[in-house]
Design a protein around this motif. Structure first.
Motif, PDB file in Angstrom:
ATOM      1  N   ASP A 174       1.023  -1.332   0.095  1.00 51.16           N
ATOM      2  CA  ASP A 174       0.249  -0.547   0.378  1.00 51.16           C
ATOM      3  C   ASP A 174       1.149   1.515   0.059  1.00 51.16           C
ATOM      4  O   ASP A 174       1.583   0.800   0.785  1.00 51.16           O
ATOM      5  N   THR A 177      -0.772   8.100  -1.842  1.00 48.99           N
ATOM      6  CA  THR A 177      -0.627   9.852  -3.349  1.00 48.99           C
ATOM      7  C   THR A 177      -0.090  10.791  -4.011  1.00 48.99           C
ATOM      8  O   THR A 177       0.206  11.432  -4.226  1.00 48.99           O
ATOM      9  N   ARG A 212       2.567  -1.361  -8.540  1.00 48.48           N
ATOM     10  CA  ARG A 212       1.270  -1.254  -7.418  1.00 48.48           C
ATOM     11  C   ARG A 212       1.074  -0.151  -7.331  1.00 48.48           C
ATOM     12  O   ARG A 212       0.394   0.837  -7.769  1.00 48.48           O
ATOM     13  N   LYS A 216      -1.496   3.323  -9.173  1.00 53.47           N
ATOM     14  CA  LYS A 216      -2.390   4.169  -7.849  1.00 53.47           C
ATOM     15  C   LYS A 216      -1.826   5.345  -7.840  1.00 53.47           C
ATOM     16  O   LYS A 216      -2.971   6.525  -7.167  1.00 53.47           O
TER      17      LYS A 216
END
Ligand code: SF4
Lengths: 323, 249
Positions: A174, A177, A212, A216
């Motif tokens: 995770d 941003t 990933r 994102k």
């Protein structure tokens, strides 16, 4: 994961300590007065400790944020600092300077996170700052153990004058941003990972993490540092570049850092004792300004191999090269 | 080499079955000072950590505890008079119960729960750790009493240690098995053949060891060059050739 967890008396009541001890309820917990009583013992055997590391939970009463050494790349971001939120790493890269610097494989996690954030906020009052929070450790790898990575992410999200770098070889699921949070992924050829970066995720897994994060919309840095000399390095790093260029959408990458292996001459003897069979550290380095480095010819060929590929692909403006 | 230090002959007696060329037993006498002296006598000044890199030391004996029973390995050792704490590394040990040992100069009549009390562990550990790394210093204690020592005769102690002998042997055996002796490579003949100065010797060793780490025979690389060497100058040139081959020019 940790056979023994040493807990400083003053760290015992911290929330982070309680969470970690709950998570590792099978570990033997030993109370200590000061983390240095365990961490800094003389003559520790880094090799044997690496087989079953101990974790030390401590409160850092001293300085928490440090100015980085000139051999570290500031990536054009100005005042470069690092935070010592943890010391040492659960991975075991042969060439890691931490082995030479600390003389132990045990890992310290400082649990007084509020004090770190206060010191950082104080420093930010003087102006913008570039902070590497995963410097004397791999915070991403400690993610399942403590919440330091998200503590720094939350702090950076609310302090835009801080540029935060989170560098890791681990799998990151995770990412955030915010523009001022940089996820710096260290990528190495699979051959180098297998031989010298013990316990770290494979290149494919690291590339998955990069992709990933890019998907994102996170700010991603690719680190090809340290480049390691092996006999067929040109072939090895060219194949590696093929894969990286093929599998990662480099246009979306913020920047790329390249550097060959270098280590303070102070640490090389301890590092060789810790990895007595590793060609990554037994290489007969040259000494230059207090650092052990490859001879300049090798250095420029190593760096040049990757640099050329990225320049050819039109990504020259993204490169920061440590020569 | 293993050195087992016990305070009393009655503790040493059952352990003598472990004695061999590689296992020595030393009876120190009781108390912190005797234990420290015995370690000092065994490893006299002048020795270095690297001289003792293959040495393991044990302090084995009996101890008091309020409620614990059986054999324990110390994971924390406190020297009561100075308040100093010491921490052995137990990576080489498995399946032994761990406890803190407090060493003092007197028998503790009011022991704390969960703690072992003895009179030698702290000074043994402190003296040993000057030369030996903390993963090779072990304190094994069998509980003999709960602070009242009137009934503790030498034969009671001997039979207590005898009862734990199999366990002790298992621990010492497993620790020895886990020791890996690194091969020390000798390059004297190559130094001679290369007419090597001190700095050339350092370079030869460094290059040869690097060669081994890359899977090549470091000695062989130098031996192949030896026929053509008549002077130190030739030796220096040969080192440069080996360096260029190994290190990429
Ligand atoms: S991941 Fe980084 S910090 Fe961890 S061992 Fe490897 S080089 Fe060192």
């Amino acid at each position: 994961m940790f056979g023994h967890i040493y807990v400083e008396d003053k760290a015992r009541d911290h929330a982070m300590t309680r969470r970690i001890l709950d998570r590792f309820s099978d570990s033997t917990v030993i109370g200590i007065r000061h983390f240095k009583d365990v961490f800094n013992r003389p003559g520790q055997d880094v090799l044997i400790q690496g087989k079953d590391r101990s974790l030390i939970l401590a409160v850092n009463d001293g300085k928490k944020i440090f100015e980085a050494s000139p051999v570290c790349q500031d990536m054009g971001l100005g005042d470069f600092f690092y935070a010592e939120s943890a010391m040492n790493c659960i991975f075991s890269c042969d060439y890691c300077f931490l082995k030479g610097m600390y003389g132990t494989s045990n890992v310290v996690i400082f649990v007084n996170s509020d004090d770190y954030l206060a010191e950082c906020a104080q420093r930010l009052d003087k102006g913008p700052m570039y902070l590497c929070a995963s410097f004397n450790t791999d915070l991403g790898a400690l993610n399942g153990i403590c919440e330091w990575q998200s503590i720094w992410e939350d702090f950076a999200a609310s302090h835009t004058e801080l540029t935060l770098e989170l560098r890791s070889k681990s799998v990151i699921h995770d990412t955030r941003t915010e523009d001022n949070i940089i996820y710096a992924f260290t990528l190495s050829p699979e051959k180098i990972i297998k031989e010298f970066e013990k316990g770290t995720p494979s290149l494919d897994k690291r590339i998955e993490s990069v992709n990933r994060a890019l998907a994102k919309g996170s700010s991603v840095r690719l680190c090809f540092d340290p480049l390691i000399y092996i006999k067929d390095f040109e072939l090895c790093y060219n194949e590696f570049a093929d894969k990286v260029i093929r599998d990662i959408d480099i246009i979306r990458v913020r920047d790329i850092s390249i550097g060959s292996f270098r280590i303070s001459s102070e640490y090389i003897a301890a590092l060789r004792r810790a990895c007595p069979d590793s060609s990554a550290v037994l290489y007969p380095f040259e000494k230059e300004n207090g650092f052990c480095v490859y001879p300049s010819g090798i250095r420029s060929r190593l760096i040049g191999t990757l640099e050329k590929r990225f320049v050819e692909e039109g990504f020259g403006s993204k490169l920061y090269v440590m020569r | 080499m293993i050195y087992i230090f016990t305070a009393l002959e009655c503790e040493a007696k059952p352990l003598r079955t472990l004695e061999s060329d590689d296992v020595k037993i030393i009876v120190t006498g009781t108390g912190r000072i005797n234990a420290a002296f015995a370690v000092g006598r065994t490893f006299p000044s002048g020795l270095t950590r690297s001289d003792l890199k293959d040495t393991l030391v044990f302090n084995i004996g009996c101890c008091g505890s309020r409620e614990l029973d059986g054999l324990y390995i110390a994971d924390k050792i406190t020297d009561e008079p100075s308040g100093k704490d010491m921490y052995p590394d137990l990576q080489r040990i498995c399946n032994v119960r761990e406890a803190q040992v407090i060493s003092s100069d007197r028998v503790n009549k009011d022991p704390l729960s969960g703690i072992l009390y003895d009179m030698e562990a702290s000074s043994f550990f402190q003296a040993s750790s000057k030369l030996i790394s903390p993963d090779r210093i072990f304190v094994l204690k069998a509980v003999s009493d709960n602070g009242y020592t009137e009934d503790i005769t030498p034969s009671v102690i001997t039979s207590l240690i005898s009862r734990h002998l199999a366990e002790i042997k298992e621990i010492t055996d497993s620790v020895i098995t886990g020791m890996t002796n690194r091969e020390y490579r000798d390059y004297e003949d190559i130094y001679e053949g290369f007419h090597a100065s001190e700095s050339m010797k350092v370079q030869i060793r460094e290059l040869a060891e690097y060669a081994y780490s890359t899977g090549q025979d470091g000695r062989e690389l130098f031996c192949k060059e030896m026929n053509d060497i008549a002077s130190r100058k030739d030796g220096k040139e040969a080192i440069l050739r080996v360096r260029a081959y190994l290190c990429g020019g």
